[in-house]
Design an enzyme around this catalytic site. Structure first.
Site, PDB file in Angstrom:
ATOM      1  CB  SER A  77      -0.951  -0.038   1.202  1.00 30.22           C
ATOM      2  OG  SER A  77      -1.935   0.971   1.107  1.00 30.22           O
ATOM      3  CG  ASP A  92       7.318   4.987 -12.275  1.00 32.34           C
ATOM      4  OD1 ASP A  92       7.758   3.908 -12.694  1.00 32.34           O
ATOM      5  OD2 ASP A  92       6.232   5.462 -12.628  1.00 32.34           O
ATOM      6  CE  LYS A 151      -4.641  -2.605   1.031  1.00 34.00           C
ATOM      7  NZ  LYS A 151      -4.816  -1.211   0.554  1.00 34.00           N
TER       8      LYS A 151
END
Length: 403
Positions: free
Chosen positions: A299, A310, A324
């Site tokens: 999460s 990224d 998740k």
């Protein structure tokens, strides 16, 4: 008292139709009609009527518990492992954990089914339990004279907690010997962010571990980073292993501490609409960063890991994360419980949906850790990279990035 089978079926159906009109009359995304839902619900009301009127020990039934289980079953029927229901007691307990402070002894515990006892996982440093001499593995068998075997797990936990300044007497089983402790409760404040320093041939490295993205994690993180950068560091290791997540707003604040500007997260709901979140701004030096993650990183941990990977800000070391990437919205119920439903998915800055997929590390660590890190009430801790293969590998990767 009038029994359920004596109530007019017309009244039940009328109320049910009214409720369904309110439910399905709004912006419902289901194609079901009121009549179809009404037809599907009839067996539920029939079952409730039979249980309340014909069950052998109906006089001992707790209707609130019946409804709790019914709601829980309803959510499980979605087939979504990430949607769930918390009854009022469980919700209150979860809120205590997320706040990071409570009145108690300062121990991490679990339930030992073999002995029907509360097992001490670890006493937290500097707390009443630690000073009294409780040890990992101790089995708490009585609390103020009452056997733990006669309590539920949550009853036992709540009996250990209490107002600071009050005392509790516990009987402990340790290596076959019974020991008695009377301990005065204190305010226990768990640090959600722990930090340390590692001295290397290329200079000092900062280490910070986020144990949960709870209510105070962002302020704890700021405090830790202030102290780390005051000392001057050449690089930083961010550890989110076994971090189950927490609050979205807290995660966004923490991610922003490492991103100067730009998109750090996207959230797409069931209607296909996207919300885009940008960094609040970074006031800290941009140093080489390694993120340590594993299969227990979920999460909010994946929001941080995914964003920094990224954007090319950090190298991820460890194992693939949990996966998740979904948003659970809490809907308060009239009984004090809360229904948490998956309402959207998290996307990394580049638009990757990692739900049920996880984030692959740049560098894999196969070795196991000798000793797990437990909850702490102190901020600065001591770490030994030689005893933790994740930190050891993360340090190697980080040093390669430092010129």
């Amino acid at each position: 008292m009038m029994k359920l089978n004596q109530l007019s079926r017309f009244v039940i159906i009328s109320v049910l139709v009214l409720v369904l009109t309110l439910i399905l009359g709004g912006s419902s995304r289901t194609d079901l009609t009121i009549e179809e839902v009404n037809k599907a619900l009839e067996p539920f009301f029939d079952s409730l009527s039979y249980i309340l009127n014909y069950y052998y020990e109906a006089d001992k039934l707790d209707i609130n518990k019946l409804i709790d289980h019914a709601i829980d079953g309803l959510v499980k029927g979605t087939g979504d492992d990430f949607s769930y229901y918390q009854d009022p007691e469980t919700y209150r307990e979860n809120q205590i954990e997320m706040k990071g402070e409570y009145g108690g002894l300062g121990i991490e515990v679990t339930y030992d089914t073999e002995h029907s006892a509360i097992k001490v996982v670890a006493p937290m440093y500097g707390t009443p339990a630690w000073r009294a001499g409780l040890k990992a593995g101790d089995l708490i068998i009585t609390i103020d004279g009452t056997p733990v075997s006669k309590m539920t797990y949550m009853e036992a936990v709540n009996n250990l907690r209490g107002e600071p300044g009050t005392s509790v007497t516990i009987e402990v089983l340790r290596d076959g010997e019974k020991l008695t402790f009377t301990i005065v409760r204190e305010k226990i404040e768990i640090k959600m962010v722990l930090y340390s320093f590692i001295e290397t041939e290329k200079g000092r490295i900062g280490y910070v571990r986020i144990t949960r993205f709870g209510e105070k994690a962002d302020s704890d993180m700021k405090n830790a980073l202030d102290k780390i950068f005051e000392k001057g560091v050449k690089g930083l290791i961010i550890d989110v292993r076994d971090n189950p997540g927490g609050y979205l707003d807290v995660a966004l604040k923490i991610v922003s501490m490492f991103v100067d500007k730009g998109v750090i997260l996207k959230v797409r709901n069931g209607f296909g609409e996207e919300d885009v979140y940008e960094s609040y701004g970074n006031n800290y030096p941009n140093v080489p960063i390694v993120v340590l993650a594993n299969e227990g990183s979920a999460s909010a941990s994946e929001i941080l890991t995914g964003a920094l990977k990224d954007l090319g800000i950090a190298t991820v070391v460890g194992r693939k994360t949990f996966g998740k990437g979904s948003v659970q919205t809490g809907f308060p119920l009239s009984n004090g419980g809360v229904l948490f439903l998956t309402t959207a998915h998290y996307l990394t800055p580049s638009g990757k949906d990692i739900h049920r997929i996880g984030i692959e590390p740049d560098v894999v660590v196969e070795e196991e850790v000798e000793e797990e890190l437990h909850a702490e009430t102190r901020e600065q801790i001591e770490i030994d990279p030689e005893k933790d293969p994740f930190i050891k590998k993360g340090l190697e990767v980080l040093l390669e990035k430092i010129k």
